[in-house]
Each structure stands twice: as C-alpha cells, then as structure tokens.
Design an enzyme around this catalytic site. Structure first.
Site, short mmCIF file in Angstrom:
data_model
loop_
_atom_site.label_atom_id
_atom_site.label_comp_id
_atom_site.label_asym_id
_atom_site.label_seq_id
_atom_site.Cartn_x
_atom_site.Cartn_y
_atom_site.Cartn_z
N HIS A 139 -18.83 14.15 11.55
CA HIS A 139 -19.14 14.05 10.12
C HIS A 139 -17.86 13.72 9.36
O HIS A 139 -16.77 13.62 9.95
CB HIS A 139 -19.83 15.31 9.60
CG HIS A 139 -19.07 16.60 9.78
ND1 HIS A 139 -17.81 16.80 9.26
CD2 HIS A 139 -19.41 17.75 10.43
CE1 HIS A 139 -17.41 18.02 9.56
NE2 HIS A 139 -18.35 18.62 10.29
N HIS A 143 -14.69 15.87 9.95
CA HIS A 143 -13.92 15.52 11.15
C HIS A 143 -13.09 14.27 10.89
O HIS A 143 -11.94 14.16 11.30
CB HIS A 143 -14.85 15.23 12.34
CG HIS A 143 -15.73 16.38 12.75
ND1 HIS A 143 -17.09 16.26 12.88
CD2 HIS A 143 -15.43 17.66 13.07
CE1 HIS A 143 -17.60 17.42 13.26
NE2 HIS A 143 -16.60 18.29 13.38
N CYS A 193 -19.78 35.66 17.52
CA CYS A 193 -20.40 34.57 16.75
C CYS A 193 -20.16 33.29 17.53
O CYS A 193 -19.00 32.91 17.75
CB CYS A 193 -19.78 34.45 15.36
SG CYS A 193 -20.30 32.92 14.53
N CYS A 219 -18.22 30.45 15.64
CA CYS A 219 -16.75 30.55 15.69
C CYS A 219 -16.26 30.51 17.12
O CYS A 219 -15.07 30.33 17.35
CB CYS A 219 -16.27 31.87 15.10
SG CYS A 219 -16.67 32.12 13.37
N HIS A 246 -20.48 30.88 9.23
CA HIS A 246 -21.69 30.28 9.78
C HIS A 246 -22.98 30.87 9.23
O HIS A 246 -24.07 30.45 9.64
CB HIS A 246 -21.64 30.33 11.32
CG HIS A 246 -20.48 29.55 11.86
ND1 HIS A 246 -19.27 30.13 12.14
CD2 HIS A 246 -20.34 28.22 12.05
CE1 HIS A 246 -18.43 29.18 12.52
NE2 HIS A 246 -19.04 28.03 12.48
N LYS A 258 -20.76 22.10 0.04
CA LYS A 258 -20.39 22.25 1.44
C LYS A 258 -21.44 21.51 2.28
O LYS A 258 -22.63 21.60 1.98
CB LYS A 258 -20.42 23.75 1.75
CG LYS A 258 -19.74 24.11 3.03
CD LYS A 258 -19.68 25.61 3.23
CE LYS A 258 -19.42 25.86 4.70
NZ LYS A 258 -19.42 27.24 5.08
N1 MSP Z 1 -13.12 22.70 18.70
C1 MSP Z 1 -12.47 23.43 17.69
C2 MSP Z 1 -11.01 23.04 17.58
C3 MSP Z 1 -10.21 23.19 18.83
S1 MSP Z 1 -8.59 22.62 18.60
C4 MSP Z 1 -7.77 23.13 19.96
C5 MSP Z 1 -13.14 23.16 16.34
N2 MSP Z 1 -13.94 22.09 16.30
S2 MSP Z 1 -14.76 21.61 14.99
O1 MSP Z 1 -15.52 20.46 15.41
O2 MSP Z 1 -15.49 22.71 14.44
O3 MSP Z 1 -13.68 21.19 13.93
C6 MSP Z 1 -12.74 20.20 14.24
C7 MSP Z 1 -11.76 20.02 13.10
O4 MSP Z 1 -12.46 19.52 11.95
C8 MSP Z 1 -11.11 21.35 12.66
O5 MSP Z 1 -9.75 21.17 12.39
C9 MSP Z 1 -11.87 21.69 11.41
O6 MSP Z 1 -11.11 22.46 10.51
C10 MSP Z 1 -12.11 20.30 10.84
N3 MSP Z 1 -13.20 20.28 9.89
C11 MSP Z 1 -14.50 20.65 10.11
N4 MSP Z 1 -15.19 20.51 8.93
C12 MSP Z 1 -14.36 20.06 7.97
C13 MSP Z 1 -14.50 19.69 6.62
N5 MSP Z 1 -15.64 19.80 5.97
N6 MSP Z 1 -13.40 19.18 5.99
C14 MSP Z 1 -12.21 18.99 6.62
N7 MSP Z 1 -12.03 19.34 7.89
C15 MSP Z 1 -13.07 19.94 8.56
O7 MSP Z 1 -12.88 23.89 15.39
#
Ligand code: MSP
Length: 519
Positions: free
Chosen positions: A18, A21, A127, A130, A147, A298
């Site tokens: 999304h 990411h 969870c 997380c 979550h 969000k």
């Molecule tokens: N798999 C773990 C990270 C492991 S790193 C050794 C994870 N994955 S995640 O898919 O949930 O998130 C990946 C990255 O995207 C994280 O740094 C997270 O903070 C970031 N983001 C997820 N949603 C986001 C937004 N809405 N805005 C900005 N960054 C976001 O956590």
C-alpha cells in the site's frame, strides 16, 4: 570511494503493498540516489518478510495450499510496485531464501553459545498483528492499539534471549554523541522503554504446534525461530554475512536502517542487543519516519481506503507521487496523501514552475539560436544563488529533511522564472529582429543561458526525487549520458555548458495532471 549501505523495513508478504509501504521505499530511494550523487558507492536493500503466523494465516485465508506459493505471489507484487515507482534497490531480499535461513540459524547458534539463550515457559497475550507478546498495560479496552483487536492468550515452552544482559550496553550506544536513533523524540521513547523494568528477556521461538511457517531452531526442530529475529537478520544476510566475504567487509555496518515509527523498539533495542550477542558491529543509524494517512484517515480494509501504489503510478506516473509525498510532508512526522493536493502541487511545482521555465528556454533557444546554446556568459548572481541553495539542499538531505531540500530547488527555479518574466527575452528578440541590434540578441541570449543553467542544476538536484522527469529535462538540455550518472565532483555538475550544445524541445516534460470526472 566511500560506501553507503541503506535498508528499509522488509514488508510482510501477507497482502499487496500500500502507499504507506511505498512511502518508506521512496524515501530510501531518495537517500540512495542522493548518496550516489555525493559520489558514494551505494548498496540499497529492501525486500519481504515472509514467515510468521500473520503470513501463514493470510495464505490459508487466500486459499493457498502452501504459504510458499502465497509468498511467491505477494513478494512479486512488491517487486512490481517498486519497479513502477522507480525504486533503485540493488537487491530484493526474501526471508525464505536458503542463504537467509542459514544466517538466522547461525545467529541463533551464536547467541546460544554466548549463554544468552535459555529455555523457559511463556504465558502471555499474543497479538499476531504485531507478531509480539503484549502486556495488560499495552491494551486499550482489552485490544491492541495498533490492530484494534484483542490479543490471544498463549502458553508454551519457548527459548528466551537474555535482553537484560544487553540493556546497559544498548543504552550506552543510544547515548553516544553521534546519534544512532533519530528523530530525537523517538530516541527518547526508546530510552524510556529501556528504563522500564518490565522490558525483560524476550521469547525468541514459538513451538511448532502453534507455528510451522518459520525457520527451525538448530538441533531442536520442535521450535521455530520468532519472526522478528528472522526479519531483523535480513540486514546482515543482504550484506553478504556468511555468503560473500567481500560484500560483507564492504557494506557492514549499515549506514541507515530506515523504518516506520511503530517498529522502533525492534530496531533500536532488540536488534543492537542481538548484534552485540553475536559480536557483530552495530548499525550507524536507525531513522523512524512518520506514518501516512489517506485523505486524512488511517488506512484500513474496513474503510476501504487502502491505496494501491501500482494503480496510482498507472494513473499519475511515479514522479508526481514521489514528488508530492516528499514535497508536501515532513518526513519525521505523520503525513497525508490526498489526490487533489497531489494534483495541485505537482501541477503547480512541476508543470508550471519547472516545466514552464524549461519550455520557455528551449523554445526560445530553438527559434532564435537554431537549437544551439549561444556562447554568452550567464548572470553570475543567479549562479551564486543556485550554489548557495545547493549547499542548503545538501544540509537538508543529510538530515532527511526532504521537503526542505526540495524547497531549496524551487527557490532558485522561482527566481529563474521571475528573471525571465522581468527581462522578457521574447521582446528582446523582437527588438533585435526589428533593429538588428546585436546587443539585444546577446542580452536575450544571456537571460536564456542563465535560465538554462538554473534548470540544469534543478534537474540534477531533483533527480533523487523525480528520476524520470529529471532525465527528460536533462536530455532536452542536450546531454547524452544519464543525469543519474552525475556526481557533485563530475564536470557536468558545474555551471559550464558547452557553447553550441544542441538542445531539443520535447514538448511539456511534465504534462498537467487532470482528475477524470468519471473516477
Ligand atoms: N515485517 C515488519 C518489518 C520487519 S523489518 C526487519 C513490518 N512489516 S509491515 O509490512 O507491517 O511494515 C513495513 C514498513 O512499512 C514498516 O516500516 C512500517 O512502519 C511501514 N508502514 C506501514 N504502514 C505505514 C504507513 N501508513 N505510513 C508509513 N509507513 C508505514 O513491520
């Protein structure tokens, strides 16, 4: 040659990417491209986090027989999204790679040999959003705040990591003069977490009965290694630990782990503690960026506002999305993506300011100098302004203040536009045609050469943010090599332009974005 190793968080391969990411990957890409512009040898790593109960459940829900086939499909969606967003990563790591499994098991062995791993009973609230155990005090109305669902009670035998042994060394690392965690507010949060006596040893395995989709503990296959230990280790696998001696000695320690604010604890406490236990040097910097909302809200499946970056690139192109996200948001704080705002800002900054300046210059040089840059000195004060703004741009880029850096470029582009509007070279050309006064021709040429040098500098400095647009501008200025091969030390970076250099007019380099009424 100085090196720079930058990583992003690896995304869970439980669903398609999304815009949140994408935000992080684009930021890391801006850093990587900027560091290349500084003349450094860069290694840029991103990838997918493919084990754990969250991914396993998603695979089952999606009707896949094996999680493996599911993660093959989802990880390729991430790869494709990053390709379309012009992310210049050097490698895409998947935690299901064989060489990664070996590294994770070796990390486990090293921690065990150090006496930092012991077996114990775990009883607590888990969870799977997380992928972490929570405490009662972490819950609001019995639910995980991230979550919005209650954690599940779980009780089993786990291996534990002696985090308590490393709390003090990690604190010392955090307190060193050179900042290792930024922004400062986030570092303070981490220091507060370290002060909390409840932050103790943590469980680093799950029993095979509760989790099968993961890397087995060496010599004890009844236990599976906790997904965060597996995930964090990607940063050393990617740098060649155990697999490529030369790469490993070149790239480690990482210069920057770019991550979201929600996972700072894992990167600023667990990860350095693990590395200390393994006698591996610690990363130089962990930067926890803010979160992106969509149209002020969000993102969530239930709201149906999860934005697909691939769809956005098809509709608006990568440059507009990249530019808007980083020109309009402050990286260390939360930000927002709004289509209307993106269209407004991209049109105003890229189509009007930058695009028009370029367009006027190439059109007038085309018409009046038969496309060849005239041999005329530029107005020095504008070049000095561009140099001063370049310095400010670098200062901002060095501390990840992307919006500020972009503003520096717009500042001198704006001045260039004002200069043209004041001087009106088109009127000078008219006068020349009427009077044949060579001085008028030279005066007009001087305005255009000055403007061209400003556009040239803008194309170079914006290349990390808008790679395609910069390349188009660069080519229209008559350069054959790529703008992405320029460094601050290369001769092309200077304000010199070879007289006679043939420019070309490709039409609008950034066509105005329109919102179609049907969508
Ligand atoms: N798999 C773990 C990270 C492991 S790193 C050794 C994870 N994955 S995640 O898919 O949930 O998130 C990946 C990255 O995207 C994280 O740094 C997270 O903070 C970031 N983001 C997820 N949603 C986001 C937004 N809405 N805005 C900005 N960054 C976001 O956590």
């Amino acid at each position: 040659m100085e090196k720079y190793y930058v990583t992003t968080a690896i995304d869970y391969a439980n669903a398609a990417p999304h815009i949140g990411h994408a935000y992080e990957k684009i930021a890391a890409d801006i850093v990587a491209r900027y560091q290349r512009l500084c003349g450094k040898k860069v290694f840029f790593l991103t990838g997918t986090d493919e084990h754990g109960s969250k991914v396993q459940k998603a695979a089952i829900a999606a009707g896949f027989d094996s999680p493996r086939a599911f993660v093959d499909e989802t990880s390729s969606k991430f790869k494709e999204a990053w390709r379309r967003l012009l992310i210049s990563n050097d490698y895409f790591i998947r935690t299901t790679e064989d060489r990664h499994k070996e590294v994770v098991q070796e990390v486990f062995r090293r921690m065990r040999q150090k006496g930092d791993v012991y077996i114990g009973k775990y009883s607590g609230l888990y969870c799977d959003g997380c992928e972490d155990y929570l405490r009662e005090t972490d819950l609001v109305d019995g639910k995980c705040i991230n979550h919005q669902r209650p954690p599940v009670h779980s009780e089993e035998e786990n291996y534990f990591f002696r985090l308590t042994k490393y709390k003090e060394p990690v604190r010392q690392w955090l307190l060193e003069q050179e900042a290792h965690v930024l922004p400062a507010g986030r570092k303070q949060e981490v220091l507060n977490q370290l002060d909390d006596p409840e932050l103790g040893d943590f469980s680093i395995t799950r029993s095979r009965r509760s989790l099968t989709w993961g890397i087995p503990v060496p010599d004890d296959p009844e236990h599976v290694i906790y997904v965060w230990i597996d995930a964090l280790t990607n940063y050393i696998t990617g740098a060649g630990f155990l697999s490529d001696e030369e790469a490993w000695s070149t790239w480690w320690p990482a210069d920057l782990h770019l991550i979201g604010k929600d996972i700072t604890k894992f990167h600023a406490i667990y990860w350095p503690a693990m590395l200390l236990a393994c006698d591996i040097p610690l990363p130089r910097l962990v930067f926890g960026h803010g979160f992106i909302t969509v149209e002020g809200q969000k993102m969530s499946k239930s709201l149906g506002n999860v934005l697909d970056p691939v769809y956005l690139t098809e509709k608006y192109g990568a440059d507009a999305i990249r530019y808007f996200l980083f020109a309009a948001n402050t990286f260390d704080q939360d930000g927002d993506f709004s289509r209307a705002e993106m269209i407004k800002i991209a049109n105003s900054h890229l189509a009007n300011n930058l695009g028009n300046l370029l367009n006027r210059i190439v059109t007038l040089i085309g018409k009046n100098f038969t496309n060849a840059v005239p041999d005329i000195e530029a107005e020095q004060k504008y070049l000095d302004l561009a140099d001063a703004k370049t310095e400010q741009y670098c200062q901002a880029m060095n501390v990840f203040e992307f919006a500020k850096a972009i503003r520096c470029v717009l500042d001198f582009v704006d001045e260039g536009n004002k200069y043209l509007a004041d001087q009106k070279p088109w009127s000078m050309f008219k006068e020349y045609q009427e009077t044949k006064d060579e001085a008028k021709l030279r005066e007009a040429g001087r305005v255009l050469v000055t403007g061209m040098k400003l556009v040239k500098r803008a194309a170079i400095l914006l290349a990390p943010v808008t790679p395609d647009l910069s390349e188009k501008i660069w080519k229209s200025l008559g350069y054959t090599e790529s703008v992405h091969s320029i460094t601050f030390n290369s001769s092309q970076f200077s304000h010199e332009i070879t007289p006679g250099q043939v420019i070309n007019n490709p039409g609008p380099v950034f066509p105005r974005l329109e919102e179609k009424e049907t969508e």
